[in-house]
Scaffold this active site. Structure first.
Site, PDB file in Angstrom:
ATOM      1  N   ASN A 127       0.820  -1.201   0.000  1.00 10.19           N
ATOM      2  CA  ASN A 127       0.000   0.000   0.000  1.00 10.19           C
ATOM      3  C   ASN A 127       0.862   1.262   0.000  1.00 10.19           C
ATOM      4  OD1 ASN A 127       0.578  -1.002   2.636  1.00 10.19           O
ATOM      5  ND2 ASN A 127      -1.016   0.264   3.551  1.00 10.19           N
TER       6      ASN A 127
ATOM      7  N   GLU B 104       0.501   5.491   0.498  1.00  6.02           N
ATOM      8  CA  GLU B 104      -0.305   6.640   0.907  1.00  6.02           C
ATOM      9  C   GLU B 104       0.305   7.928   0.360  1.00  6.02           C
ATOM     10  OE1 GLU B 104      -1.585   4.604   5.180  1.00  6.02           O
ATOM     11  OE2 GLU B 104      -0.277   6.371   5.139  1.00  6.02           O
TER      12      GLU B 104
ATOM     13  N   GLU C 174      -3.271  -4.565  -2.893  1.00  2.66           N
ATOM     14  CA  GLU C 174      -3.814  -5.407  -3.951  1.00  2.66           C
ATOM     15  C   GLU C 174      -3.821  -4.675  -5.295  1.00  2.66           C
ATOM     16  OE1 GLU C 174      -6.308  -6.277  -0.182  1.00  2.66           O
ATOM     17  OE2 GLU C 174      -5.078  -4.657  -1.007  1.00  2.66           O
TER      18      GLU C 174
ATOM     19  N   CYS D 290     -10.193  -4.538   1.244  1.00  2.00           N
ATOM     20  CA  CYS D 290     -11.261  -3.557   1.475  1.00  2.00           C
ATOM     21  C   CYS D 290     -12.318  -3.693   0.370  1.00  2.00           C
ATOM     22  CB  CYS D 290     -10.691  -2.150   1.503  1.00  2.00           C
ATOM     23  SG  CYS D 290     -10.133  -1.534  -0.119  1.00  2.00           S
TER      24      CYS D 290
ATOM     25  N   CYS E 191     -11.039  -2.719  -3.139  1.00  2.00           N
ATOM     26  CA  CYS E 191     -10.181  -3.747  -3.729  1.00  2.00           C
ATOM     27  C   CYS E 191     -10.983  -4.960  -4.156  1.00  2.00           C
ATOM     28  CB  CYS E 191      -9.086  -4.148  -2.748  1.00  2.00           C
ATOM     29  SG  CYS E 191      -7.732  -2.950  -2.673  1.00  2.00           S
TER      30      CYS E 191
END
Length: 256
Positions: free
Chosen positions: A166, A168, A180, A211, A214
């Site tokens: 991930n 940010e 993902e 999530c 995703c």
């Protein structure tokens, strides 16, 4: 330098997934060590989940551990592009051409080799080995705000593997990408075929699942894959996109 970087952006555009707009796009990011990474536009039937070429390339660049110093696109940048690049990469940027952004006060190196997206270790022999790769990928996460690293690994039918984590973006999480999604856009950038398995590991939350966003992206880009989820000391959980998101909208009824 500009023409070589543009060529990589154009090559990435050819790998776009654009069944709705029919408008391929690619972006290539040059890093300060001379390596580069590129990504194609990757659309989704839930349109806000579309990964733009610029967003994908900047996210993959963030995982490479070097500073982005130039960005080329296969089409001219939009009016918000410099702000998006600045937020993701830091520093001050200028447009040298409609399709080329460059960091201020930086000497540009010769465009060298690409960032390696595909692993050379071969396919994971079992689910535990696959989630171990995802856990390793989590160590590369760029998570200055949440400090919640997540890793992913995707494997295609030929056994090729691409990692993701991930990313940010300070001040605007909507410009970042989940693990993902970085893995899936990296897989398209690397030319992988249909995805056979997707491994996910929430490093601080064993058993954490993809999530909702995703799940929608996986349902469209890897609908037939097995989703393997790390559960700490327990055996990995193996599920499917259909089980994670029953009745997912796949866009098949949409006319371009």
């Amino acid at each position: 330098m500009p023409d070589r970087l543009r060529a990589h952006a154009q090559a990435a555009a050819a790998r776009s997934y654009v069944p709705y707009s029919g408008a391929p796009a690619g972006a290539a990011v040059l890093l300060d060590d001379g390596r580069w990474v590129a990504a194609p536009r990757t659309e989704n039937a839930s349109f806000p989940l579309t990964i733009t070429a610029l967003q994908g390339a900047l996210s993959l660049a963030a995982l490479a551990g070097q500073t982005a110093i130039a960005v080329a696109q296969s089409r001219p940048f939009g009016p918000a592009a410099l702000g998006e690049i600045t937020d993701a990469a830091g520093g001050t940027w200028r447009l040298d051409d409609p399709d080329l952004a460059v960091a201020e006060a930086v000497a540009l190196p010769v465009v060298g080799e690409p960032v390696g997206l595909t692993l050379d270790v071969g396919p994971p022999p079992d689910a535990a080995a696959g989630v171990a790769l995802a856990l390793d990928a989590a160590s590369r996460a760029a998570v200055p705000a949440s400090n919640f690293p997540v890793g992913a690994a995707v494997e295609d039918e030929a056994g090729r593997v691409v990692l993701g984590a991930n990313v940010e973006v300070a001040g605007d999480w909507t410009r970042g990408l989940c693990a993902e999604r970085t893995a899936l856009v990296g897989a398209r950038a690397a030319g992988l075929g249909p995805i056979r398995r997707l491994y996910v590991a929430c490093a601080k939350a064993p058993g954490g699942t993809p999530c909702g966003g995703c799940r929608q992206v996986i349902a469209e880009l890897a609908p037939d894959c097995a989703v393997v989820i790390w559960r700490g000391a327990d055996e990995p959980e193996i599920t499917t996109p259909a089980a994670l998101l029953p009745g997912a909208f796949d866009g098949s009824a949409l006319a371009r």
